[in-house]
Design a protein around this motif. Structure first.
Motif, PDB file in Angstrom:
ATOM      1  N   ARG A  85       0.825  -1.206   0.000  1.00 28.41           N
ATOM      2  CA  ARG A  85       0.000   0.000   0.000  1.00 28.41           C
ATOM      3  C   ARG A  85       0.861   1.260   0.000  1.00 28.41           C
ATOM      4  O   ARG A  85       0.475   2.283  -0.555  1.00 28.41           O
ATOM      5  CB  ARG A  85      -0.917  -0.002   1.222  1.00 28.41           C
ATOM      6  N   LEU A  86       2.011   1.180   0.618  1.00 32.58           N
ATOM      7  CA  LEU A  86       2.893   2.347   0.629  1.00 32.58           C
ATOM      8  C   LEU A  86       3.446   2.666  -0.752  1.00 32.58           C
ATOM      9  O   LEU A  86       3.879   3.792  -1.004  1.00 32.58           O
ATOM     10  CB  LEU A  86       4.046   2.122   1.613  1.00 32.58           C
ATOM     11  N   LEU A  87       3.476   1.672  -1.620  1.00 30.96           N
ATOM     12  CA  LEU A  87       4.035   1.879  -2.954  1.00 30.96           C
ATOM     13  C   LEU A  87       3.089   2.628  -3.882  1.00 30.96           C
ATOM     14  O   LEU A  87       3.449   2.946  -5.009  1.00 30.96           O
ATOM     15  CB  LEU A  87       4.396   0.526  -3.580  1.00 30.96           C
ATOM     16  N   THR A  88       1.866   2.886  -3.434  1.00 32.39           N
ATOM     17  CA  THR A  88       0.910   3.658  -4.227  1.00 32.39           C
ATOM     18  C   THR A  88       0.642   4.981  -3.532  1.00 32.39           C
ATOM     19  O   THR A  88       0.514   5.041  -2.309  1.00 32.39           O
ATOM     20  CB  THR A  88      -0.406   2.884  -4.383  1.00 32.39           C
ATOM     21  N   SER A  89       0.576   6.029  -4.302  1.00 33.67           N
ATOM     22  CA  SER A  89       0.351   7.358  -3.737  1.00 33.67           C
ATOM     23  C   SER A  89      -0.520   8.170  -4.679  1.00 33.67           C
ATOM     24  O   SER A  89      -0.503   7.975  -5.898  1.00 33.67           O
ATOM     25  CB  SER A  89       1.688   8.084  -3.504  1.00 33.67           C
ATOM     26  N   ALA A  90      -1.284   9.083  -4.097  1.00 27.58           N
ATOM     27  CA  ALA A  90      -2.226   9.873  -4.902  1.00 27.58           C
ATOM     28  C   ALA A  90      -1.505  10.774  -5.899  1.00 27.58           C
ATOM     29  O   ALA A  90      -1.970  10.984  -7.016  1.00 27.58           O
ATOM     30  CB  ALA A  90      -3.126  10.703  -3.985  1.00 27.58           C
ATOM     31  N   ASP A  91      -0.365  11.339  -5.528  1.00 32.22           N
ATOM     32  CA  ASP A  91       0.330  12.257  -6.419  1.00 32.22           C
ATOM     33  C   ASP A  91       1.337  11.565  -7.326  1.00 32.22           C
ATOM     34  O   ASP A  91       2.073  12.219  -8.062  1.00 32.22           O
ATOM     35  CB  ASP A  91       1.026  13.343  -5.601  1.00 32.22           C
ATOM     36  N   GLY A  92       1.391  10.229  -7.271  1.00 38.49           N
ATOM     37  CA  GLY A  92       2.261   9.485  -8.164  1.00 38.49           C
ATOM     38  C   GLY A  92       3.676   9.319  -7.674  1.00 38.49           C
ATOM     39  O   GLY A  92       4.464   8.635  -8.317  1.00 38.49           O
ATOM     40  N   LEU A  93       4.042   9.941  -6.555  1.00 45.86           N
ATOM     41  CA  LEU A  93       5.392   9.815  -6.020  1.00 45.86           C
ATOM     42  C   LEU A  93       5.400   8.766  -4.914  1.00 45.86           C
ATOM     43  O   LEU A  93       4.695   8.889  -3.909  1.00 45.86           O
ATOM     44  CB  LEU A  93       5.882  11.149  -5.459  1.00 45.86           C
ATOM     45  N   VAL A  94       6.170   7.717  -5.115  1.00 46.03           N
ATOM     46  CA  VAL A  94       6.268   6.669  -4.104  1.00 46.03           C
ATOM     47  C   VAL A  94       7.083   7.188  -2.922  1.00 46.03           C
ATOM     48  O   VAL A  94       8.216   7.670  -3.114  1.00 46.03           O
ATOM     49  CB  VAL A  94       6.934   5.406  -4.690  1.00 46.03           C
ATOM     50  N   PRO A  95       6.572   7.133  -1.688  1.00 42.56           N
ATOM     51  CA  PRO A  95       7.322   7.614  -0.517  1.00 42.56           C
ATOM     52  C   PRO A  95       8.399   6.612  -0.111  1.00 42.56           C
ATOM     53  O   PRO A  95       8.263   5.877   0.881  1.00 42.56           O
ATOM     54  CB  PRO A  95       6.233   7.746   0.550  1.00 42.56           C
ATOM     55  N   TRP A  96       9.490   6.616  -0.862  1.00 38.12           N
ATOM     56  CA  TRP A  96      10.512   5.600  -0.639  1.00 38.12           C
ATOM     57  C   TRP A  96      11.148   5.705   0.744  1.00 38.12           C
ATOM     58  O   TRP A  96      11.637   4.701   1.272  1.00 38.12           O
ATOM     59  CB  TRP A  96      11.586   5.698  -1.724  1.00 38.12           C
ATOM     60  N   HIS A  97      11.177   6.877   1.340  1.00 35.05           N
ATOM     61  CA  HIS A  97      11.752   6.987   2.680  1.00 35.05           C
ATOM     62  C   HIS A  97      10.892   6.238   3.697  1.00 35.05           C
ATOM     63  O   HIS A  97      11.416   5.652   4.643  1.00 35.05           O
ATOM     64  CB  HIS A  97      11.912   8.459   3.070  1.00 35.05           C
TER      65      HIS A  97
END
Length: 281
Positions: A236-248
């Motif tokens: 679920r963390l690999l999907t984001s609304a703005d398209g940027l994966v929160p890799w941190h």
């Protein structure tokens, strides 16, 4: 006996070091990336050193819902730990009792019962996922710890391993216990379980890791964020609304997800190795 061949020793140590590097590099990259900000990770290649964010990413993950998870990582770790412990303890309890009955009790068709249990190795969770889900749904166990644990606690592998160990118990020991007046439960509790403690420790490590790494079943039966596991939440963390994966956050969560299994392996390592390779258990 140890062979003294300097060239072979250097080659062996070199291969060992190379393997350690190959296995350890991804873990090191995850640890270092988890200490950087999102901007740093998108503005440079994979960092080999620690960043300025330090422990801030971990505090945010453990203290509140981030990245669309709907809950904090502390809850996810608790859920995964409870699920893994429940599966490990349940599998061991059922396998001990099943193997004990098959080996030490004479009843009709006991060999057939063993083979029926053994045949279930051909039916992994993925094959029986739909009927299992239907049963769990009919019982109202969706979004619950019981629903996460109960369908996975039967283990033909653990039953087979415990049966093989019980077959090595000398008949004289069984007869001596019977002469001393030990009943079935006392024989199991006072003799068999102490003898099989290293085997149980090895099984516990294997089954704990099996429960911890479960992905498909928790994904299928959990909709409530309070019952999600950390392995499912990584996706679920690999999907984001703005398209940027929160890799941190992804890397920090991955590091946290590794800690409990590593802790179990380190605590049980001596018993785990002894249970697998020691012939005098």
């Amino acid at each position: 006996m140890r062979y003294r061949r300097p060239g072979l020793d250097w080659l062996s140590h070199g291969l060992l070091g190379l393997c350690c590097l190959l296995f350890g590099l991804p873990v090191w990259l995850a640890v270092t990336a988890s200490t950087h900000t999102l901007g740093d990770l998108y503005s440079q290649t994979a960092p080999l050193g620690f960043g300025d964010a330090g422990l801030d990413n971990y505090r945010e993950l453990l203290g509140g819902a981030v990245g669309g998870l709907g809950t904090d990582v502390t809850t996810l770790l608790v859920n995964s730990t409870l699920m893994a412990l429940g599966i490990a303890v349940g599998k061991i309890a059922i396998s001990v009792l099943a193997a004990y009955a098959i080996v030490f009790f004479a009843f009709p068709l006991r060999r057939l019962c063993f083979w029926l249990i053994f045949i279930t190795l051909m039916l992994p969770v993925e094959v029986r996922i739909l009927p299992t889900f239907e049963v769990v749904a009919d019982l109202g166990l969706l979004d619950s710890y019981a629903g996460l644990i109960l369908p996975l606690i039967a283990s033909a592998t653990a039953t087979f391993l415990m049966r093989q160990f019980y077959l090595t118990v000398p008949p004289e020991l069984v007869e001596a216990a019977r002469i001393d007046g030990a009943g079935p439960w006392r024989f199991l509790r006072d003799i068999l379980l102490p003898l099989s403690k290293t085997n149980l420790a090895a099984l516990f490590v294997i089954m704990f890791l099996y429960g911890w790494n479960q992905y498909l079943w928790p994904l299928l039966i959990t909709n409530d964020a309070d019952y999600l596991t950390i392995v499912v939440s990584l996706k679920r963390l690999l999907t984001s609304a703005d398209g940027l994966v929160p890799w941190h956050y992804v890397t920090a969560t991955a590091v946290l997800a590794m800690l409990p299994p590593i802790g179990v392996i380190l605590l049980m390592q001596r018993y785990f190795v002894k249970g697998l390779v020691d012939s005098e258990k």
